[in-house]
Design an enzyme around this catalytic site. Structure first.
Site, mmCIF file in Angstrom:
data_model
loop_
_atom_site.group_PDB
_atom_site.id
_atom_site.type_symbol
_atom_site.label_atom_id
_atom_site.label_comp_id
_atom_site.label_asym_id
_atom_site.label_seq_id
_atom_site.Cartn_x
_atom_site.Cartn_y
_atom_site.Cartn_z
ATOM 1 N N TYR A 163 0.838 -1.203 0.000
ATOM 2 C CA TYR A 163 0.000 0.000 0.000
ATOM 3 C C TYR A 163 0.871 1.251 0.000
ATOM 4 O O TYR A 163 0.658 2.176 -0.800
ATOM 5 C CB TYR A 163 -0.916 -0.017 1.221
ATOM 6 C CG TYR A 163 -1.909 1.119 1.249
ATOM 7 C CD1 TYR A 163 -3.107 1.036 0.547
ATOM 8 C CD2 TYR A 163 -1.653 2.277 1.996
ATOM 9 C CE1 TYR A 163 -4.028 2.075 0.580
ATOM 10 C CE2 TYR A 163 -2.573 3.320 2.034
ATOM 11 C CZ TYR A 163 -3.758 3.216 1.325
ATOM 12 O OH TYR A 163 -4.659 4.248 1.358
ATOM 13 N N LYS A 167 1.069 4.001 -3.097
ATOM 14 C CA LYS A 167 0.656 5.391 -2.931
ATOM 15 C C LYS A 167 1.806 6.361 -3.194
ATOM 16 O O LYS A 167 1.583 7.478 -3.678
ATOM 17 C CB LYS A 167 0.068 5.603 -1.536
ATOM 18 C CG LYS A 167 -1.242 4.858 -1.312
ATOM 19 C CD LYS A 167 -2.314 5.251 -2.337
ATOM 20 C CE LYS A 167 -3.656 4.631 -2.036
ATOM 21 N NZ LYS A 167 -4.713 5.060 -2.977
#
Length: 259
Positions: A163, A167
């Site tokens: 994650y 991002k």
């Protein structure tokens, strides 16, 4: 141009991926309240239709729902085609669809790593590419990518390497597209939220516990964000009010990243 006119989204057509629930739905509501017609792109057709009905009834705008997978380049192109067919233009794209898989780096499976990268990064690129081609033809448009504070820091105590990396990639993608497409009149920015309380996470926050206490102790404002607290920045970035803003990373995290 007066300030009210700068923030108006009348006669706009805006696409929101992952717009059926949570942050995506809230941002779609904000844009609709300012006058924009909305395209909700989501894998959950039933939830998307429900959200569309609410937007039509509450704000009187036109709403199109498209069941699509942002990781599929054919679906991304289909979203572009159906939006232009319905509304004749695309003024705004909010790339909001995203997932998370928590695991230690040494234990994360390749399948989980790939799943996160596909939705969170590849999906943002594919949707931006498809819609960007239309915006280049129009010579105008605003793309708003939803990254995360996790793209600039490493969350703790949970392990979420895929994650975080995805991002961070969204932030770099945003800046690169902003540089490439500025000559075409296209602005590309990213909103980087912190810990947010949505219908999906509300029970988690309400139950509390050591994890929540630690997160909130590391947030200067001492609380999670609410979905409506992204509406203002989304409207700003979508509208002419932000006409000189591109390549920006707009943190909305209660101050988490200042420490």
């Amino acid at each position: 141009m007066g300030i009210r006119e700068q923030f108006s989204l009348a006669n706009y057509a805006s696409i929101v991926t992952g717009g059926a629930v949570g942050l995506g739905k809230s941002m779609a509501e904000g844009l609709a309240e300012m006058g924009s017609d909305i395209v909700i792109v989501d894998l959950n057709a039933a939830k998307a239709d429900e959200a569309a009905r609410e937007l039509r009834e509450r704000y009187g705008v036109r709403v199109l729902t498209i069941e699509a997978n942002v990781c599929d380049p054919n679906d991304a192109e289909r979203v572009r085609e159906e939006t232009v067919r319905a509304f004749g233009r695309i003024d705004v794209l909010i790339n909001n669809a995203g997932i998370v898989r928590n695991a230690k780096a040494e234990d994360m499976t390749y399948e989980d790593w790939t799943a996160v990268m596909d939705v969170n990064l590849n999906g943002v690129f594919l949707m931006s590419q498809a819609v960007g081609r239309e915006m280049i033809r129009q010579r105008r448009g605003s793309i708003i990518n939803i990254s995360s504070m996790s793209g600039t820091i490493v969350n703790t105590p949970q392990n979420q390497i895929a994650y975080n990396v995805s991002k961070a990639g969204v932030i770099s993608l945003t800046k690169t597209l902003a540089a490439e497409w500025a000559p075409h009149g296209i602005r590309v920015n990213t909103i980087a939220p912190g810990y947010m309380k949505t219908e999906l996470t509300e029970k988690f926050f309400r139950t509390g516990g050591e994890l929540i206490e630690r997160w909130m102790s590391m947030t200067p404002m001492g609380r999670p964000g609410m979905p409506h607290e992204l509406q203002g920045i989304a409207v700003y970035l979508a509208s002419e009010a932000s006409s000189f803003a591109t390549g920006g990373v707009f943190s909305v995290d209660g101050g988490y990243t200042v420490w």
